[in-house]
Design a protein around this motif. Structure first.
Motif, mmCIF file in Angstrom:
data_model
loop_
_atom_site.group_PDB
_atom_site.id
_atom_site.type_symbol
_atom_site.label_atom_id
_atom_site.label_comp_id
_atom_site.label_asym_id
_atom_site.label_seq_id
_atom_site.Cartn_x
_atom_site.Cartn_y
_atom_site.Cartn_z
ATOM 1 N N GLY A 36 50.650 34.067 37.748
ATOM 2 C CA GLY A 36 50.071 34.913 38.517
ATOM 3 C C GLY A 36 48.502 34.739 38.273
ATOM 4 N N THR A 37 47.746 35.442 38.705
ATOM 5 C CA THR A 37 46.280 35.427 38.596
ATOM 6 C C THR A 37 45.840 36.790 38.207
ATOM 7 N N GLU A 38 45.022 37.013 37.313
ATOM 8 C CA GLU A 38 44.253 38.293 36.844
ATOM 9 C C GLU A 38 42.889 37.929 36.846
ATOM 10 N N TYR A 39 42.022 38.978 36.888
ATOM 11 C CA TYR A 39 40.524 38.847 36.557
ATOM 12 C C TYR A 39 40.246 39.571 35.198
ATOM 13 N N PHE A 40 39.332 38.709 34.554
ATOM 14 C CA PHE A 40 39.074 39.215 33.063
ATOM 15 C C PHE A 40 37.465 39.744 33.163
ATOM 16 N N GLY A 41 37.146 41.212 32.758
ATOM 17 C CA GLY A 41 36.037 41.752 32.925
ATOM 18 C C GLY A 41 35.638 41.897 31.302
ATOM 19 N N ASP A 42 35.729 42.864 31.028
ATOM 20 C CA ASP A 42 35.469 43.408 29.601
ATOM 21 C C ASP A 42 36.831 43.234 28.703
ATOM 22 N N GLU A 43 37.981 43.515 29.286
ATOM 23 C CA GLU A 43 39.083 43.893 28.486
ATOM 24 C C GLU A 43 40.155 42.834 29.000
ATOM 25 N N LEU A 44 41.161 42.588 27.994
ATOM 26 C CA LEU A 44 42.108 41.637 28.604
ATOM 27 C C LEU A 44 43.023 42.313 29.453
ATOM 28 N N PRO A 45 43.379 41.759 30.378
ATOM 29 C CA PRO A 45 44.277 42.350 31.617
ATOM 30 C C PRO A 45 45.513 42.865 31.208
ATOM 31 N N LYS A 46 46.052 43.990 31.784
ATOM 32 C CA LYS A 46 47.042 44.388 31.154
ATOM 33 C C LYS A 46 48.305 43.420 31.406
ATOM 34 N N GLU A 47 48.433 42.700 32.546
ATOM 35 C CA GLU A 47 49.336 41.612 32.877
ATOM 36 C C GLU A 47 49.488 40.444 31.747
ATOM 37 N N ILE A 48 48.391 40.135 31.344
ATOM 38 C CA ILE A 48 48.250 39.199 30.317
ATOM 39 C C ILE A 48 48.622 39.706 29.083
ATOM 40 N N SER A 64 44.708 29.511 32.137
ATOM 41 C CA SER A 64 43.488 28.689 32.555
ATOM 42 C C SER A 64 42.618 29.657 33.069
ATOM 43 N N ILE A 65 41.347 29.444 32.392
ATOM 44 C CA ILE A 65 40.048 30.326 32.694
ATOM 45 C C ILE A 65 39.159 29.699 33.561
ATOM 46 N N SER A 66 38.765 30.337 34.449
ATOM 47 C CA SER A 66 37.504 29.706 35.316
ATOM 48 C C SER A 66 36.324 30.616 35.077
ATOM 49 N N GLY A 67 35.027 29.593 35.524
ATOM 50 C CA GLY A 67 33.938 30.576 35.373
ATOM 51 C C GLY A 67 33.563 31.981 35.947
ATOM 52 N N ASN A 68 34.277 32.190 36.973
ATOM 53 C CA ASN A 68 34.104 33.609 37.520
ATOM 54 C C ASN A 68 35.173 34.651 37.042
ATOM 55 N N GLY A 69 35.882 34.416 35.782
ATOM 56 C CA GLY A 69 36.615 35.335 35.311
ATOM 57 C C GLY A 69 38.100 35.256 35.716
ATOM 58 N N GLN A 70 38.408 34.336 36.764
ATOM 59 C CA GLN A 70 39.828 34.125 36.991
ATOM 60 C C GLN A 70 40.686 33.729 36.058
ATOM 61 N N LEU A 71 41.694 34.441 35.780
ATOM 62 C CA LEU A 71 42.428 33.976 34.676
ATOM 63 C C LEU A 71 43.926 33.445 35.630
ATOM 64 N N SER A 72 44.287 32.104 35.312
ATOM 65 C CA SER A 72 45.482 31.773 36.179
ATOM 66 C C SER A 72 46.371 31.468 35.295
#
Length: 165
Positions: free
Chosen positions: A144-156, A124-132
């Motif tokens: 879990g929850t990760e944050y997306f910047g410019d690269e796909l988070p390692k956990e995802i 689930s992708i929120s507008g602030n970059g939070q990926l649940s």
């Protein structure tokens, strides 16, 4: 890597179509899609995974363009969530199948892979970059929850590799 040739008569949001939306969000979406088309069509070749993911996303957005789209009070999709979702889809490895896209009742965009009753990943992708995310594998479940910047988070990325290995 598999590719598909796109022509201007494909019925996807990458081709021209009538946009009847008049809200600021609809205008923003139209501008974003136009910019994306301008960027992609000069090459005439677009990766099938991305094409399928964007078509799925377009269908979800068309369904959830206004508040109460589900008849149960769901919010229309968030333009900021769309921006993050487009960047996230663009960052996906080209070696995995395209996800299905949807809009959650809170207006966030989700992308999902369902392989079978024992293997799935939903983000689930929120507008602030939070990926649940929530993932199910044959040997257990995780979330879990990760944050997306410019690269796909390692956990995802690790969850995707595990899902498709």
């Amino acid at each position: 890597m598999s590719t598909a040739i796109l022509s201007n008569n494909n019925s996807s949001f990458l081709s021209g179509h009538t946009n009847r939306g008049i809200s600021d969000t609809a205008k923003n979406l139209k501008t974003q899609l136009s910019n994306l088309r301008d960027e992609l069509f000069p090459s005439e070749i677009f990766d099938r995974t991305y094409n399928q993911a964007f078509i799925s996303l377009e269908e979800a957005l068309n369904e959830a363009a206004t508040d109460n789209w589900d008849g149960c009070g769901a919010k229309a999709y968030s333009a900021s969530s769309l921006d993050v979702a487009l960047r996230l889809i663009d960052s996906l490895p080209t070696t995995i199948p395209a996800p299905e896209a949807g809009v959650d009742p809170d207006g966030e965009i989700s992308i999902d892979w369902y392989l079978d009753s024992d293997r799935a990943l939903s983000i689930s992708i929120s507008g602030n970059g939070q990926l649940s995310y929530a993932a199910m594998f044959k040997d257990g479940k995780t979330h879990g929850t990760e944050y997306f910047g410019d690269e796909l988070p390692k956990e995802i990325l690790e969850k995707l590799r595990r899902l498709f290995s």
